[in-house]
Design an enzyme around this catalytic site. Structure first.
Site, PDB file in Angstrom:
ATOM      1  N   SER A 218     -22.972 -72.886 -45.680  1.00 16.67           N
ATOM      2  CA  SER A 218     -24.100 -73.472 -44.751  1.00 16.67           C
ATOM      3  C   SER A 218     -23.679 -73.175 -43.251  1.00 16.67           C
ATOM      4  O   SER A 218     -22.585 -73.366 -42.743  1.00 16.67           O
ATOM      5  CB  SER A 218     -24.022 -74.969 -45.071  1.00 16.67           C
ATOM      6  OG  SER A 218     -24.812 -75.578 -44.036  1.00 16.67           O
TER       7      SER A 218
ATOM      8  N   GLU B 186     -37.957 -73.134 -41.111  1.00 17.70           N
ATOM      9  CA  GLU B 186     -37.275 -74.243 -40.882  1.00 17.70           C
ATOM     10  C   GLU B 186     -37.664 -74.619 -39.250  1.00 17.70           C
ATOM     11  O   GLU B 186     -36.606 -74.370 -38.499  1.00 17.70           O
ATOM     12  CB  GLU B 186     -35.697 -74.456 -41.229  1.00 17.70           C
ATOM     13  CG  GLU B 186     -35.504 -74.605 -42.641  1.00 17.70           C
ATOM     14  CD  GLU B 186     -34.178 -74.824 -43.079  1.00 17.70           C
ATOM     15  OE1 GLU B 186     -33.304 -75.297 -42.219  1.00 17.70           O
ATOM     16  OE2 GLU B 186     -33.646 -74.906 -44.291  1.00 17.70           O
TER      17      GLU B 186
ATOM     18  N   HIS C 231     -34.206 -76.640 -37.517  1.00 15.28           N
ATOM     19  CA  HIS C 231     -32.997 -76.223 -37.573  1.00 15.28           C
ATOM     20  C   HIS C 231     -32.611 -75.151 -36.361  1.00 15.28           C
ATOM     21  O   HIS C 231     -33.413 -74.021 -36.361  1.00 15.28           O
ATOM     22  CB  HIS C 231     -32.722 -75.558 -39.024  1.00 15.28           C
ATOM     23  CG  HIS C 231     -31.317 -74.889 -39.087  1.00 15.28           C
ATOM     24  ND1 HIS C 231     -30.381 -75.539 -39.947  1.00 15.28           N
ATOM     25  CD2 HIS C 231     -30.656 -73.978 -38.460  1.00 15.28           C
ATOM     26  CE1 HIS C 231     -29.221 -75.042 -39.785  1.00 15.28           C
ATOM     27  NE2 HIS C 231     -29.393 -74.069 -39.107  1.00 15.28           N
TER      28      HIS C 231
HETATM   29 ZN   LIG Z   1     -30.183 -77.565 -40.846  1.00 12.68          ZN
END
Ligand SMILES: [Zn+2]
Length: 206
Positions: free
Chosen positions: A121, A176, A179
């Site tokens: 991540s 996204e 993000h």
């Molecule tokens: Zn994120």
């Protein structure tokens, strides 16, 4: 101190500078994606708490990213926009639990598209954020009045939209809109102007 003492200190300082520059894990351009992970015990050394005015409670980023997101939040606020960080640094254990929750609820295939495996991540770098606007839902950030401003100004603070809608085949993630990733001012400007992903930018440099 005698001359040998001074030489000794200078050598130590040079070693520290060299080691710092050669440490790719702490580089603001570190690439973390489905192929490139981080050690499970990696925690950035310069994490700092984001001002509560611009983030949910207890959200941390690395020094440079923290300072720039506060500038962004403050400038946005002056224009009547509310940009709030809802997620920032996440450690390995947090991502482990989050990813398993996704698999349980949405199934493994869907989880792979929208949630990183632990260690993979970008949030573990302390350089990534998820933001929400004045409609108070990061999932609906694209529909907020803040979205366009963020999309066209984030690079001025060193942040890039990390997972654009037409780049899933390169990033491995679905679109996204919420993000963003800190890469530094010069790189963010370049990536924004040339409509690149971090993967494409790094490939161009090598
Ligand atoms: Zn994120």
């Amino acid at each position: 101190m005698n001359i040998q003492g001074y030489i000794y200190i200078i050598i130590i300082i040079l070693i520290i500078i060299f080691v710092k520059e050669e440490d790719p894990i702490n580089d603001t351009l570190i690439l973390v994606n489905k192929e490139n992970g981080l050690p499970s015990d990696y925690i950035p050394v310069d994490l700092e708490l984001i001002d509560k005015k611009f983030a949910f409670d207890n959200k941390y980023l690395r020094h440079e990213a923290r300072s720039n997101i506060e500038k962004l939040g403050s400038d946005a606020l002056a224009l009547g926009y509310k940009i709030i960080v809802v997620s920032a640094f996440r450690d390995y254990k947090y991502q482990y639990d989050l990813h398993n929750e996704y698999i349980k609820v949405k199934g493994a295939q869907y989880a792979e598209l929208c949630s990183a495996r632990p260690g993979y991540s970008e949030h573990q770098t302390g350089l990534a954020i998820d933001v929400m606007g004045s409609n108070n839902d990061y999932n609906l950030f694209e529909e907020s009045i803040e979205f366009n401003w963020m999309r066209n100004n984030a690079h001025r603070y060193g942040f890039i939209l990390r997972y654009p809608y037409d780049k899933t085949d390169i990033t491995g993630y679905k679109y996204e809109p919420w993000h963003y990733r800190y890469v530094g001012l010069k790189t963010a400007e370049y990536i924004y102007k040339h409509n690149l992903t971090l993967e494409e930018y790094i490939k161009k440099q090598t």
